[in-house]
Design a protein around this motif. Sequence first.
Motif, short mmCIF file in Angstrom:
data_model
loop_
_atom_site.label_atom_id
_atom_site.label_comp_id
_atom_site.label_asym_id
_atom_site.label_seq_id
_atom_site.Cartn_x
_atom_site.Cartn_y
_atom_site.Cartn_z
N VAL A 73 0.84 -1.21 -0.03
CA VAL A 73 0.03 0.06 -0.11
C VAL A 73 1.01 1.17 0.19
N VAL A 74 0.95 1.92 -1.06
CA VAL A 74 1.78 2.97 -1.23
C VAL A 74 0.98 4.48 -1.04
N VAL A 75 1.32 5.30 -0.03
CA VAL A 75 0.56 6.45 0.37
C VAL A 75 1.47 7.64 -0.10
N PHE A 76 0.87 8.34 -1.00
CA PHE A 76 1.69 9.63 -1.38
C PHE A 76 1.25 10.68 -0.71
N GLU A 77 1.91 11.04 0.49
CA GLU A 77 1.40 12.17 1.38
C GLU A 77 2.73 12.33 2.42
N ASP A 78 2.87 13.58 2.64
CA ASP A 78 3.96 14.02 3.95
C ASP A 78 3.65 13.38 5.03
N MET A 79 4.50 13.16 5.81
CA MET A 79 4.47 12.43 6.96
C MET A 79 3.36 12.84 7.96
N HIS A 81 0.88 14.79 7.65
CA HIS A 81 -0.51 14.62 7.24
C HIS A 81 -1.07 13.30 7.09
N TYR A 82 -0.19 12.28 6.92
CA TYR A 82 -0.43 10.85 6.98
C TYR A 82 -0.74 10.53 8.37
N GLN A 83 0.03 11.19 9.19
CA GLN A 83 -0.22 10.59 10.68
C GLN A 83 -1.37 11.32 11.41
N SER A 84 -1.94 12.56 10.88
CA SER A 84 -2.66 13.44 11.53
C SER A 84 -4.36 12.97 10.74
N ASP A 85 -4.18 12.66 9.53
CA ASP A 85 -5.36 12.30 8.81
C ASP A 85 -6.07 11.02 8.95
N LEU A 86 -7.25 10.85 9.75
CA LEU A 86 -7.46 9.22 10.13
C LEU A 86 -8.16 8.60 8.79
N PHE A 87 -8.07 9.42 7.70
CA PHE A 87 -8.52 8.57 6.35
C PHE A 87 -7.64 7.64 6.22
N TYR A 88 -6.37 7.53 6.28
CA TYR A 88 -5.42 6.64 6.13
C TYR A 88 -5.43 5.67 7.02
N SER A 89 -5.58 5.81 8.27
CA SER A 89 -5.67 4.53 9.15
C SER A 89 -6.92 3.79 9.03
N ARG A 90 -8.05 4.43 8.60
CA ARG A 90 -9.37 3.83 8.34
C ARG A 90 -9.29 3.03 7.12
N LEU A 91 -8.73 3.60 6.17
CA LEU A 91 -8.32 2.61 4.84
C LEU A 91 -7.51 1.22 5.21
N LEU A 92 -6.35 1.68 5.78
CA LEU A 92 -5.68 0.61 6.08
C LEU A 92 -6.27 -0.73 7.04
N VAL A 93 -7.21 -0.33 7.89
CA VAL A 93 -7.95 -1.19 8.56
C VAL A 93 -9.03 -2.09 7.61
N GLU A 105 -0.09 -10.89 3.65
CA GLU A 105 0.48 -9.75 4.03
C GLU A 105 0.26 -8.42 3.58
N PHE A 106 0.78 -7.23 4.09
CA PHE A 106 0.94 -6.03 3.34
C PHE A 106 1.96 -5.33 4.11
N VAL A 107 2.39 -4.37 3.31
CA VAL A 107 3.41 -3.41 3.67
C VAL A 107 3.04 -2.19 3.36
N VAL A 108 3.25 -0.98 4.16
CA VAL A 108 2.62 0.37 3.95
C VAL A 108 3.89 1.17 3.50
N LEU A 109 4.05 1.87 2.47
CA LEU A 109 5.04 2.55 2.20
C LEU A 109 4.63 4.22 1.76
N THR A 110 5.18 5.08 2.42
CA THR A 110 4.96 6.54 2.07
C THR A 110 5.99 7.16 1.33
N ALA A 111 5.59 7.82 0.70
CA ALA A 111 6.56 8.82 -0.39
C ALA A 111 5.88 9.95 -0.79
N SER A 112 6.87 10.98 -1.14
CA SER A 112 6.62 12.45 -1.55
C SER A 112 5.78 12.36 -2.67
#
Length: 342
Positions: A73-79, A81-93, A105-112
């Motif tokens: 799961v590759v999330v294109f967001e600064d760290m 905002h990624y940590q503060s926006d609950l959208f991402y944690s809900r999506l990963l659930v 299994e899955f891995v989560v990657l964040t990128a600019s």
Amino acid sequence: MATETVRPTLAEVARKAGVSTATASRVLNRSAKVSEAALARVESAVSELGYVRHRAHRAAPGGPGQGAGAVAVVVFEDMAHYQSDLFYSRLLVGVERSLQTADREFVVLTASRRSRRPTLVRYLCGGHVDGIVLVGPWGGDALPRLIRAAGVPMVSVGRLSGAGDLPCVDADNHGGAVLAVRHLLRAGRRAVGTIAGPPDMAVGADRLAGYRSAIREAGSPVRETVAYGDFTVASGEHALLRLLDLRPDLDAVFAASDLMAAGALRALRRLGRSVPADVAVVGFDDDVVAQRTRPQLSTVRQPVEEMGARAVAELLGYAPSGGSAGRERVVMATQLVLRESG
């Protein structure tokens, strides 16, 4: 008699791009640095020829050897905002629940959003994962082209411009915005402004388009009043002040996210404006924050967890509840949730 489809080869990609086969291979593998000009020519050739790299077959979900692969799961967001926006944690659930069903299994990657990300591409295309879920604007179409050339299945969460025929799972952002604004207008509000998301993001553009559709539907004397934010609380505060500058008689606000709506509530409280007596506020998302604001926030609920699960279903080739998988775009319904703010 059926005819066999002849697939373009790496040599043909190299020939069309005007580079050596070794250079074309380095571009696709991201194994060494090449010039920007060569990179662009190879990516263009890959797209025009429809080149797909041959990959070793992996077992299907439920078959022998399934544990050898994973989903990225590759999330294109600064760290921040990624940590503060609950959208991402809900999506990963939702992603996790669906992958557990498939015993994956899955891995989560964040990128600019703006970097070229050669290390990321090398990892994604290097046989480490069996599928990829892209979340957020990745900037241009080079990344999906390279992933497609590597033969790795992928799906996007959210509609993105420049994505071509990449399958995606999205919420009905336009329809949800229409629901919110219609509600405010039917409640007798006539100076309805919006705090829109970034116009270069499809989610921001779709929710703004929904707002505009509902305003046009209402007709004169209702008119548009728009200020922009970036889906953060602070931007919601600033945008609310801008709306009041544009429309001092403002009596309702549709904010394109709950975080921006929370910022608007904060600004209105500081200005001594009563909610909803003076100004009604409706957000979008139905995150936990919507029930923690004072007053509690009316909002549009998008099925984030379900979107994560459905993205995995599309990726692995099955769909929940007997639905069909593999469609180009899946749009999931949104729902207006009324609380105290409007």
